[in-house]
Scaffold this motif. Structure first.
Motif, PDB file in Angstrom:
ATOM      1  N   ILE A 274       0.068   9.459  -5.574  1.00  0.00           N
ATOM      2  CA  ILE A 274       0.474  10.706  -5.133  1.00  0.00           C
ATOM      3  C   ILE A 274       1.035  11.237  -6.650  1.00  0.00           C
ATOM      4  O   ILE A 274       0.864  12.578  -6.951  1.00  0.00           O
ATOM      5  CB  ILE A 274       1.712  10.755  -4.217  1.00  0.00           C
TER       6      ILE A 274
ATOM      7  N   SER B 223       0.847  -1.288  -0.075  1.00  0.00           N
ATOM      8  CA  SER B 223      -0.003  -0.198  -0.065  1.00  0.00           C
ATOM      9  C   SER B 223       0.834   1.196   0.077  1.00  0.00           C
ATOM     10  O   SER B 223       0.328   2.272  -0.653  1.00  0.00           O
ATOM     11  CB  SER B 223      -1.097   0.091   1.040  1.00  0.00           C
TER      12      SER B 223
ATOM     13  N   ILE C 281      -6.601   7.969  -1.735  1.00  0.00           N
ATOM     14  CA  ILE C 281      -5.551   7.096  -1.198  1.00  0.00           C
ATOM     15  C   ILE C 281      -5.566   6.227  -0.069  1.00  0.00           C
ATOM     16  O   ILE C 281      -5.196   5.151   0.150  1.00  0.00           O
ATOM     17  CB  ILE C 281      -4.063   7.928  -1.056  1.00  0.00           C
ATOM     18  N   ILE C 282      -6.598   6.772   1.173  1.00  0.00           N
ATOM     19  CA  ILE C 282      -6.668   6.193   2.235  1.00  0.00           C
ATOM     20  C   ILE C 282      -7.363   5.016   1.786  1.00  0.00           C
ATOM     21  O   ILE C 282      -7.385   4.004   2.418  1.00  0.00           O
ATOM     22  CB  ILE C 282      -7.204   7.245   3.209  1.00  0.00           C
TER      23      ILE C 282
ATOM     24  N   SER D 233       0.432   4.042  -2.710  1.00  0.00           N
ATOM     25  CA  SER D 233       0.284   5.495  -2.349  1.00  0.00           C
ATOM     26  C   SER D 233       1.133   6.445  -3.127  1.00  0.00           C
ATOM     27  O   SER D 233       0.785   7.571  -3.414  1.00  0.00           O
ATOM     28  CB  SER D 233       0.395   5.805  -0.718  1.00  0.00           C
TER      29      SER D 233
ATOM     30  N   THR E 250      -5.785   2.263   0.262  1.00  0.00           N
ATOM     31  CA  THR E 250      -4.958   1.733   1.399  1.00  0.00           C
ATOM     32  C   THR E 250      -5.666   0.644   2.060  1.00  0.00           C
ATOM     33  O   THR E 250      -5.193  -0.519   2.536  1.00  0.00           O
ATOM     34  CB  THR E 250      -4.544   2.712   2.283  1.00  0.00           C
ATOM     35  N   PHE E 251      -7.011   0.992   2.516  1.00  0.00           N
ATOM     36  CA  PHE E 251      -7.864   0.291   3.306  1.00  0.00           C
ATOM     37  C   PHE E 251      -8.125  -1.004   2.633  1.00  0.00           C
ATOM     38  O   PHE E 251      -8.060  -2.227   3.067  1.00  0.00           O
ATOM     39  CB  PHE E 251      -9.005   0.861   3.752  1.00  0.00           C
TER      40      PHE E 251
ATOM     41  N   VAL F  40      -6.435  12.838  -1.165  1.00  0.00           N
ATOM     42  CA  VAL F  40      -5.974  12.143  -0.132  1.00  0.00           C
ATOM     43  C   VAL F  40      -6.818  10.974   0.362  1.00  0.00           C
ATOM     44  O   VAL F  40      -6.675   9.779   0.677  1.00  0.00           O
ATOM     45  CB  VAL F  40      -5.700  13.102   1.399  1.00  0.00           C
TER      46      VAL F  40
END
Lengths: 102, 243
Positions: free
Chosen positions: B68, B60, B77-78, B64, B81-82, B74
Protein backbone atom coordinates in the motif's frame (compact mmCIF):
# COMPACT_ATOMS: atom_id res chain seq x y z
CA UNK A 1 -13.66 3.79 5.02
CA UNK A 2 -12.29 3.74 1.53
CA UNK A 3 -14.17 1.19 -0.55
CA UNK A 4 -11.00 0.21 -2.40
CA UNK A 5 -9.39 -0.88 0.87
CA UNK A 6 -12.50 -2.86 1.81
CA UNK A 7 -12.44 -4.72 -1.50
CA UNK A 8 -8.75 -5.39 -1.05
CA UNK A 9 -9.38 -6.84 2.42
CA UNK A 10 -12.21 -9.04 1.14
CA UNK A 11 -10.04 -10.25 -1.76
CA UNK A 12 -7.12 -10.97 0.57
CA UNK A 13 -9.48 -12.84 2.88
CA UNK A 14 -10.82 -15.00 0.06
CA UNK A 15 -7.46 -15.97 -1.42
CA UNK A 16 -6.23 -16.80 2.10
CA UNK A 17 -9.31 -18.80 3.13
CA UNK A 18 -9.64 -20.89 -0.03
CA UNK A 19 -6.25 -22.69 0.23
CA UNK A 20 -6.91 -23.24 3.94
CA UNK A 21 -10.32 -24.80 3.39
CA UNK A 22 -9.92 -26.64 0.08
CA UNK A 23 -7.99 -29.73 1.31
CA UNK A 24 -10.74 -30.56 3.81
CA UNK A 25 -13.32 -30.37 1.02
CA UNK A 26 -11.25 -32.23 -1.58
CA UNK A 27 -9.91 -35.04 0.59
CA UNK A 28 -12.95 -35.58 2.84
CA UNK A 29 -13.41 -39.32 3.38
CA UNK A 30 -10.81 -40.14 0.72
CA UNK A 31 -8.02 -42.58 1.37
CA UNK A 32 -4.84 -41.08 -0.06
CA UNK A 33 -2.12 -43.37 -1.49
CA UNK A 34 0.18 -44.64 1.32
CA UNK A 35 3.21 -42.77 -0.03
CA UNK A 36 1.30 -39.48 0.03
CA UNK A 37 0.02 -40.21 3.54
CA UNK A 38 3.62 -40.78 4.60
CA UNK A 39 4.71 -37.49 3.07
CA UNK A 40 1.89 -35.59 4.82
CA UNK A 41 2.87 -37.17 8.15
CA UNK A 42 6.36 -35.74 7.62
CA UNK A 43 5.10 -32.24 6.81
CA UNK A 44 4.78 -30.86 10.39
CA UNK A 45 8.42 -31.48 11.27
CA UNK A 46 9.80 -30.34 7.93
CA UNK A 47 7.64 -27.19 8.18
CA UNK A 48 8.88 -26.45 11.69
CA UNK A 49 12.48 -26.67 10.50
CA UNK A 50 11.69 -24.25 7.67
CA UNK A 51 9.68 -21.88 9.88
CA UNK A 52 12.50 -21.60 12.42
CA UNK A 53 15.47 -21.30 10.05
CA UNK A 54 16.77 -19.00 8.80
CA UNK A 55 14.17 -16.50 10.16
CA UNK A 56 15.19 -16.83 13.83
CA UNK A 57 18.65 -15.42 13.04
CA UNK A 58 17.11 -12.19 11.79
CA UNK A 59 14.80 -11.24 14.67
CA UNK A 60 17.28 -8.48 15.46
CA UNK A 61 18.54 -7.02 12.22
CA UNK A 62 22.01 -5.82 13.22
CA UNK A 63 22.96 -8.61 15.59
CA UNK A 64 22.80 -12.19 14.38
CA UNK A 65 24.00 -13.43 17.80
CA UNK A 66 20.76 -12.18 19.29
CA UNK A 67 18.83 -14.75 17.27
CA UNK A 68 21.48 -17.44 17.84
CA UNK A 69 21.23 -16.88 21.60
CA UNK A 70 17.42 -17.00 21.49
CA UNK A 71 17.53 -20.23 19.50
CA UNK A 72 20.07 -21.84 21.86
CA UNK A 73 18.04 -20.84 24.92
CA UNK A 74 14.86 -22.29 23.43
CA UNK A 75 16.59 -25.54 22.35
CA UNK A 76 18.23 -26.01 25.75
CA UNK A 77 15.14 -25.32 27.86
CA UNK A 78 13.03 -27.48 25.60
CA UNK A 79 15.61 -30.28 25.63
CA UNK A 80 15.46 -30.29 29.43
CA UNK A 81 11.81 -31.19 29.09
CA UNK A 82 10.03 -27.89 29.81
CA UNK A 83 6.63 -27.30 28.25
CA UNK A 84 6.13 -24.86 25.40
CA UNK A 85 5.04 -21.85 27.44
CA UNK A 86 8.08 -22.16 29.70
CA UNK A 87 10.29 -22.39 26.60
CA UNK A 88 8.71 -19.22 25.19
CA UNK A 89 8.95 -17.23 28.43
CA UNK A 90 12.53 -18.25 29.22
CA UNK A 91 13.75 -17.28 25.73
CA UNK A 92 12.12 -13.88 26.17
CA UNK A 93 13.77 -13.45 29.57
CA UNK A 94 17.21 -14.54 28.28
CA UNK A 95 17.05 -12.04 25.41
CA UNK A 96 15.75 -9.23 27.63
CA UNK A 97 18.66 -9.77 30.03
CA UNK A 98 21.07 -9.93 27.06
CA UNK A 99 19.87 -6.57 25.69
CA UNK A 100 20.29 -4.92 29.07
CA UNK A 101 23.84 -6.26 29.39
CA UNK A 102 24.88 -5.22 25.87
CA UNK B 1 -7.85 -45.51 31.32
CA UNK B 2 -8.05 -41.98 30.00
CA UNK B 3 -8.15 -43.36 26.47
CA UNK B 4 -11.39 -45.12 27.24
CA UNK B 5 -13.14 -42.07 28.60
CA UNK B 6 -14.94 -40.25 25.84
CA UNK B 7 -13.96 -36.67 26.32
CA UNK B 8 -16.70 -34.15 25.77
CA UNK B 9 -16.58 -31.21 23.46
CA UNK B 10 -16.00 -28.57 26.11
CA UNK B 11 -12.97 -30.28 27.66
CA UNK B 12 -11.45 -30.58 24.19
CA UNK B 13 -12.15 -26.87 23.68
CA UNK B 14 -10.37 -26.11 26.95
CA UNK B 15 -7.38 -28.21 25.92
CA UNK B 16 -7.22 -26.24 22.71
CA UNK B 17 -7.32 -22.97 24.64
CA UNK B 18 -4.46 -24.10 26.87
CA UNK B 19 -2.40 -25.24 23.92
CA UNK B 20 -2.96 -21.84 22.31
CA UNK B 21 -1.62 -19.71 25.15
CA UNK B 22 1.90 -19.50 23.72
CA UNK B 23 0.43 -18.42 20.37
CA UNK B 24 -1.55 -15.75 22.17
CA UNK B 25 1.66 -14.46 23.77
CA UNK B 26 3.59 -14.72 20.52
CA UNK B 27 1.00 -12.79 18.50
CA UNK B 28 0.88 -9.94 21.02
CA UNK B 29 3.98 -7.97 19.89
CA UNK B 30 3.44 -8.76 16.20
CA UNK B 31 -0.22 -7.72 16.22
CA UNK B 32 0.59 -4.58 18.18
CA UNK B 33 3.22 -3.60 15.62
CA UNK B 34 0.86 -4.44 12.79
CA UNK B 35 -1.74 -2.05 14.23
CA UNK B 36 0.86 0.66 14.57
CA UNK B 37 2.20 0.23 11.03
CA UNK B 38 -1.33 0.08 9.63
CA UNK B 39 -1.98 3.46 11.23
CA UNK B 40 1.16 4.98 9.71
CA UNK B 41 0.19 3.47 6.33
CA UNK B 42 -3.06 5.42 6.51
CA UNK B 43 -5.52 2.65 7.38
CA UNK B 44 -8.35 3.59 9.74
CA UNK B 45 -8.85 1.57 12.90
CA UNK B 46 -11.93 -0.11 11.38
CA UNK B 47 -9.95 -1.12 8.31
CA UNK B 48 -7.09 -2.40 10.45
CA UNK B 49 -9.28 -4.53 12.70
CA UNK B 50 -11.33 -5.70 9.71
CA UNK B 51 -8.18 -6.87 7.95
CA UNK B 52 -7.06 -8.84 10.99
CA UNK B 53 -10.55 -10.31 11.35
CA UNK B 54 -11.02 -11.28 7.71
CA UNK B 55 -7.50 -12.20 6.59
CA UNK B 56 -5.93 -13.48 9.86
CA UNK B 57 -2.50 -14.09 8.33
CA UNK B 58 0.39 -12.11 9.77
CA UNK B 59 3.01 -12.18 7.04
CA UNK B 60 0.66 -11.27 4.21
CA UNK B 61 -0.95 -8.47 6.22
CA UNK B 62 2.48 -6.95 6.81
CA UNK B 63 3.35 -7.29 3.14
CA UNK B 64 0.07 -5.65 2.11
CA UNK B 65 0.99 -2.60 4.22
CA UNK B 66 4.32 -2.13 2.48
CA UNK B 67 2.62 -2.63 -0.89
CA UNK B 68 0.00 0.00 0.00
CA UNK B 69 2.86 2.33 0.91
CA UNK B 70 4.49 1.68 -2.50
CA UNK B 71 1.14 2.46 -4.17
CA UNK B 72 0.78 -1.05 -5.56
CA UNK B 73 -2.58 -1.92 -7.13
CA UNK B 74 -5.24 -3.91 -5.33
CA UNK B 75 -5.03 -6.86 -7.71
CA UNK B 76 -1.30 -7.27 -7.18
CA UNK B 77 -1.73 -7.09 -3.42
CA UNK B 78 -4.35 -9.85 -3.55
CA UNK B 79 -2.16 -11.96 -5.84
CA UNK B 80 0.83 -11.56 -3.50
CA UNK B 81 -1.37 -12.54 -0.55
CA UNK B 82 -2.40 -15.69 -2.41
CA UNK B 83 1.22 -16.63 -3.11
CA UNK B 84 2.34 -15.98 0.47
CA UNK B 85 -0.53 -18.05 1.89
CA UNK B 86 -0.56 -20.98 -0.53
CA UNK B 87 1.43 -23.00 2.04
CA UNK B 88 -1.74 -23.31 4.12
CA UNK B 89 -3.03 -25.76 1.52
CA UNK B 90 -0.31 -28.20 2.50
CA UNK B 91 -1.03 -27.62 6.18
CA UNK B 92 -4.76 -28.17 5.64
CA UNK B 93 -4.09 -31.43 3.81
CA UNK B 94 -1.88 -32.59 6.70
CA UNK B 95 -4.45 -31.68 9.36
CA UNK B 96 -7.20 -33.34 7.35
CA UNK B 97 -5.32 -36.65 7.69
CA UNK B 98 -5.17 -36.15 11.44
CA UNK B 99 -8.85 -35.31 11.92
CA UNK B 100 -10.68 -38.15 10.26
CA UNK B 101 -13.96 -38.41 12.08
CA UNK B 102 -15.09 -34.83 12.39
CA UNK B 103 -18.04 -33.37 10.56
CA UNK B 104 -17.05 -31.67 7.33
CA UNK B 105 -18.84 -28.43 8.19
CA UNK B 106 -16.77 -28.05 11.38
CA UNK B 107 -13.56 -28.48 9.41
CA UNK B 108 -14.72 -25.99 6.79
CA UNK B 109 -15.24 -23.47 9.59
CA UNK B 110 -12.08 -24.06 11.61
CA UNK B 111 -9.89 -24.22 8.51
CA UNK B 112 -10.28 -20.42 8.48
CA UNK B 113 -8.01 -20.35 11.52
CA UNK B 114 -5.08 -22.31 10.11
CA UNK B 115 -1.89 -20.29 10.47
CA UNK B 116 1.73 -21.43 10.75
CA UNK B 117 1.32 -21.33 14.50
CA UNK B 118 -2.07 -23.01 15.00
CA UNK B 119 -1.03 -25.64 12.47
CA UNK B 120 2.26 -26.35 14.26
CA UNK B 121 0.57 -26.79 17.62
CA UNK B 122 -2.22 -29.00 16.26
CA UNK B 123 -0.02 -31.10 13.98
CA UNK B 124 2.53 -31.96 16.67
CA UNK B 125 -0.21 -32.86 19.17
CA UNK B 126 -0.39 -36.52 20.02
CA UNK B 127 -3.29 -38.47 18.57
CA UNK B 128 -6.19 -37.16 16.54
CA UNK B 129 -7.27 -33.56 16.33
CA UNK B 130 -10.90 -32.88 17.23
CA UNK B 131 -13.04 -29.93 16.19
CA UNK B 132 -13.46 -28.82 19.81
CA UNK B 133 -9.68 -28.68 20.22
CA UNK B 134 -9.25 -26.70 17.00
CA UNK B 135 -11.95 -24.20 17.96
CA UNK B 136 -10.29 -23.66 21.34
CA UNK B 137 -6.82 -23.30 19.85
CA UNK B 138 -7.99 -20.91 17.16
CA UNK B 139 -10.17 -18.73 19.43
CA UNK B 140 -7.26 -17.75 21.62
CA UNK B 141 -4.92 -17.14 18.67
CA UNK B 142 -7.58 -15.21 16.76
CA UNK B 143 -8.61 -13.07 19.74
CA UNK B 144 -5.01 -12.15 20.47
CA UNK B 145 -4.39 -11.22 16.84
CA UNK B 146 -7.54 -9.15 16.33
CA UNK B 147 -7.62 -7.40 19.73
CA UNK B 148 -3.94 -6.43 19.74
CA UNK B 149 -4.08 -5.20 16.12
CA UNK B 150 -6.78 -2.80 17.28
CA UNK B 151 -4.88 -1.78 20.41
CA UNK B 152 -1.71 -1.20 18.40
CA UNK B 153 -3.60 1.21 16.14
CA UNK B 154 -5.33 2.86 19.08
CA UNK B 155 -2.29 3.61 21.21
CA UNK B 156 -0.14 4.22 18.15
CA UNK B 157 3.01 3.04 19.85
CA UNK B 158 4.79 -0.24 20.25
CA UNK B 159 6.35 -1.78 23.34
CA UNK B 160 9.63 -0.47 24.75
CA UNK B 161 12.26 -1.46 22.18
CA UNK B 162 14.11 -4.05 24.26
CA UNK B 163 10.87 -5.84 25.16
CA UNK B 164 9.59 -5.59 21.60
CA UNK B 165 12.77 -7.21 20.32
CA UNK B 166 12.96 -9.92 22.96
CA UNK B 167 9.30 -10.79 22.47
CA UNK B 168 10.03 -11.22 18.78
CA UNK B 169 11.61 -14.54 19.66
CA UNK B 170 8.33 -15.87 21.12
CA UNK B 171 6.91 -17.66 18.10
CA UNK B 172 10.26 -19.15 17.09
CA UNK B 173 10.79 -20.36 20.64
CA UNK B 174 7.34 -21.91 20.46
CA UNK B 175 8.21 -23.70 17.22
CA UNK B 176 11.37 -25.03 18.87
CA UNK B 177 9.40 -26.08 21.94
CA UNK B 178 7.03 -28.03 19.69
CA UNK B 179 9.80 -29.64 17.68
CA UNK B 180 12.37 -30.73 20.27
CA UNK B 181 10.27 -33.32 22.19
CA UNK B 182 9.73 -35.24 18.94
CA UNK B 183 13.38 -34.85 17.94
CA UNK B 184 14.39 -36.54 21.19
CA UNK B 185 12.46 -39.69 20.36
CA UNK B 186 12.82 -39.90 16.58
CA UNK B 187 15.88 -39.60 14.34
CA UNK B 188 13.51 -39.25 11.41
CA UNK B 189 12.11 -36.03 12.91
CA UNK B 190 15.65 -34.68 13.29
CA UNK B 191 16.38 -35.33 9.61
CA UNK B 192 13.03 -33.85 8.51
CA UNK B 193 13.58 -30.65 10.47
CA UNK B 194 17.23 -30.25 9.49
CA UNK B 195 16.50 -30.82 5.79
CA UNK B 196 13.53 -28.43 5.92
CA UNK B 197 15.72 -25.81 7.59
CA UNK B 198 18.63 -26.28 5.16
CA UNK B 199 16.48 -26.14 2.01
CA UNK B 200 14.58 -23.09 3.26
CA UNK B 201 17.83 -21.32 4.18
CA UNK B 202 19.33 -22.01 0.74
CA UNK B 203 16.18 -20.85 -1.05
CA UNK B 204 15.72 -17.73 1.08
CA UNK B 205 19.31 -16.53 1.42
CA UNK B 206 19.92 -16.80 -2.32
CA UNK B 207 16.59 -15.08 -3.04
CA UNK B 208 15.59 -17.98 -5.27
CA UNK B 209 11.88 -17.59 -4.58
CA UNK B 210 9.36 -15.61 -2.55
CA UNK B 211 9.19 -16.63 1.10
CA UNK B 212 5.77 -18.27 0.84
CA UNK B 213 7.01 -20.57 -1.91
CA UNK B 214 10.34 -21.21 -0.23
CA UNK B 215 8.66 -22.69 2.85
CA UNK B 216 6.37 -24.90 0.75
CA UNK B 217 9.23 -26.07 -1.47
CA UNK B 218 11.57 -26.76 1.45
CA UNK B 219 8.84 -28.63 3.34
CA UNK B 220 7.90 -30.76 0.34
CA UNK B 221 11.50 -31.54 -0.61
CA UNK B 222 12.34 -32.62 2.92
CA UNK B 223 9.12 -34.63 3.44
CA UNK B 224 9.39 -36.41 0.09
CA UNK B 225 13.12 -37.22 0.33
CA UNK B 226 12.75 -38.66 3.84
CA UNK B 227 9.70 -40.64 2.77
CA UNK B 228 11.58 -42.12 -0.20
CA UNK B 229 14.43 -43.10 2.13
CA UNK B 230 11.88 -44.67 4.44
CA UNK B 231 10.29 -46.67 1.62
CA UNK B 232 13.70 -48.00 0.52
CA UNK B 233 14.62 -48.88 4.09
CA UNK B 234 11.41 -50.87 4.46
CA UNK B 235 11.87 -52.57 1.10
CA UNK B 236 15.41 -53.72 1.82
CA UNK B 237 14.85 -54.54 5.44
CA UNK B 238 16.06 -58.05 6.08
CA UNK B 239 18.70 -57.84 3.35
CA UNK B 240 21.20 -57.16 6.08
CA UNK B 241 21.73 -53.42 6.50
CA UNK B 242 18.80 -52.57 8.71
CA UNK B 243 18.18 -53.39 12.35
Amino acid sequence: MKSEIIWMIIGMGLVTYIPRMLPFLLFQGKELPPFLQGVLKNVPYATLGALIFPAIFFIQKDDIWYGVLGACAAFLVSFLGANVIVVVLSSIVVLTVYSYLM
Amino acid sequence: MADLVLENHSSQFRKGLQAGVSIGIGYFPIALTFGLLAKTSGLSITETVLMSMIVFAGASQYISLSLIAYGTGVFEIILTTFIVNIRHFLMGATLNEKSDHDQLIHKIIYSFGITDETFSVAATKEGQVTSGYMFGLISIAYSSWVVFSGIGHLIGASLPQTLQESMGVALYAMFIGLLVPSMKTSVKVVFLAVLGAVFNTILTINDIMAQGWAIVTATLLSSIIIEIVEVFKTRYRGVGHEE
